[in-house]
Design a protein around this motif. Structure first.
Motif, PDB file in Angstrom:
ATOM      1  N   UNK A  69      -1.138  -6.941   2.243  1.00 18.16           N
ATOM      2  CA  UNK A  69      -2.524  -6.565   2.137  1.00 18.16           C
ATOM      3  C   UNK A  69      -2.842  -5.443   2.742  1.00 18.16           C
ATOM      4  N   UNK A  70      -2.222  -4.950   3.670  1.00 18.81           N
ATOM      5  CA  UNK A  70      -2.690  -3.645   4.460  1.00 18.81           C
ATOM      6  C   UNK A  70      -1.824  -2.451   3.645  1.00 18.81           C
ATOM      7  N   UNK A  71      -1.021  -2.900   2.849  1.00 14.38           N
ATOM      8  CA  UNK A  71      -0.318  -1.842   2.229  1.00 14.38           C
ATOM      9  C   UNK A  71      -1.347  -1.685   0.805  1.00 14.38           C
ATOM     10  N   UNK A  72      -1.869  -2.788   0.489  1.00 19.07           N
ATOM     11  CA  UNK A  72      -2.786  -2.842  -0.989  1.00 19.07           C
ATOM     12  C   UNK A  72      -3.917  -1.883  -0.482  1.00 19.07           C
ATOM     13  N   UNK A  73      -4.665  -2.051   0.638  1.00 22.27           N
ATOM     14  CA  UNK A  73      -5.598  -1.420   0.938  1.00 22.27           C
ATOM     15  C   UNK A  73      -5.385   0.093   0.874  1.00 22.27           C
ATOM     16  N   UNK A  74      -4.407   0.628   1.528  1.00 17.26           N
ATOM     17  CA  UNK A  74      -3.983   1.884   1.518  1.00 17.26           C
ATOM     18  C   UNK A  74      -3.877   2.499   0.170  1.00 17.26           C
ATOM     19  N   UNK A  75      -3.127   1.897  -0.851  1.00 15.67           N
ATOM     20  CA  UNK A  75      -2.461   2.378  -1.973  1.00 15.67           C
ATOM     21  C   UNK A  75      -3.933   2.126  -2.884  1.00 15.67           C
TER      22      UNK A  75
END
Length: 282
Positions: free
Chosen positions: A100-106
């Motif tokens: 989920x954190x990676x999704x926010x960044x991407x």
């Protein structure tokens, strides 16, 4: 984008069902190699859906279907199993919960979605909740396993963001059919290269594969990609915390596993992180 409660609940069904994967695999499919299970989960379900929707990609969507099939199915499942074999289950689950954190960044980089502090806090709280749910004091780290877990989380995160950016001109069911078929085909060489024979399936094996393929892949991915098209990326990705939560609750209710005070705190943190993510976008 305003969060629709109905869309949120429908999308949440997918990660809840994915939380049953460990139980079904261990109880219904002993003796099957991980890559074989991954391929049998994706390819038959994809082909069945192709026969139902009777629609193949056209033009650029042939390439996009295989790119997304690789990211959301082949690479993700491959790295998931590498992490599972090289790391204790709790460590693997915690590493994968970074998705989920990676999704926010991407989403910020590729979709120009705003990065809100509450979204970052929500995902970190969720990761902390997952850690309390699945980590044990004896958990050990392995560099390759951690790298594989992060690669798997990044792969599906990128696949989810690209699926929203490209906006397929077809229904979620058709979109799911393309990706499962492409992902399953890409997994075939991995199954062949491992050289492990596929056991003669029993009725129990068929039930497990039917659940993982028809329910845990065909249905859930259709619901997931529908949600990706209707909800903010941060809201959709936060729902992934429901998978380890479901796995722990199933182990407690069906396999007689214990539920500690720290795990109960983890459950509260996971639920709180999901609430915070959807409240931010209301």
């Amino acid at each position: 984008m305003k969060t629709n409660v109905s869309d949120l609940a429908t999308t949440a069904i997918a990660p809840v069902i994915w939380g049953s994967t460990y139980l079904v695999t261990t109880e219904f499919l002993p003796g099957f190699s991980p890559m074989t299970v991954a391929m049998l989960r994706a390819l038959p379900a994809g082909l069945i859906l192709i026969m139902i929707v009777r629609e193949l990609p056209s033009g650029i969507w042939w390439l996009r279907a295989f790119v997304l099939g690789a990211l959301n199915i082949s690479i993700f499942l491959g790295m998931l199993f590498v992490a599972a074999y090289r790391l204790p289950g709790g460590v693997a689950g915690t590493v994968l919960s970074s998705q989920p954190l990676i999704v926010v960044i991407l989403a910020s980089l590729l979709l120009s979605s705003p990065v809100r502090l509450s979204n970052i806090i929500g995902t970190l709280v969720g990761m902390g909740g997952v850690a309390l749910l699945v980590l044990t004091p004896s958990a050990a780290l392995d560099a390759i396993g951690v790298a594989a877990g992060l690669a798997g989380a990044t792969s599906m995160a990128l696949g989810s963001v690209l699926a929203r950016r490209w906006r397929p001109p077809v229904s979620p069911l058709t979109f799911t059919a393309w990706q499962l078929t492409a992902g399953g085909l890409l997994l075939l060489p991995a199954v062949v290269l491992t050289g492990q024979p596929i056991p003669v399936p029993t009725i129990t094996n068929f039930l497990g594969l039917a659940w993982l393929g028809l329910i845990g892949a065909a249905l859930t991915y259709a619901l997931w990609f529908r949600g990706i098209g209707r909800l903010p990326p941060s809201v959709v990705s936060s729902l992934l915390f429901l998978s380890p939560l479901t796995a722990v609750l199933l182990g407690w209710s069906l396999l007689g596993q214990t539920l500690t005070v720290l795990q109960i705190v983890g459950i509260a943190l996971v639920i709180g992180s999901i609430w915070l993510s959807q409240r931010t976008n209301t």
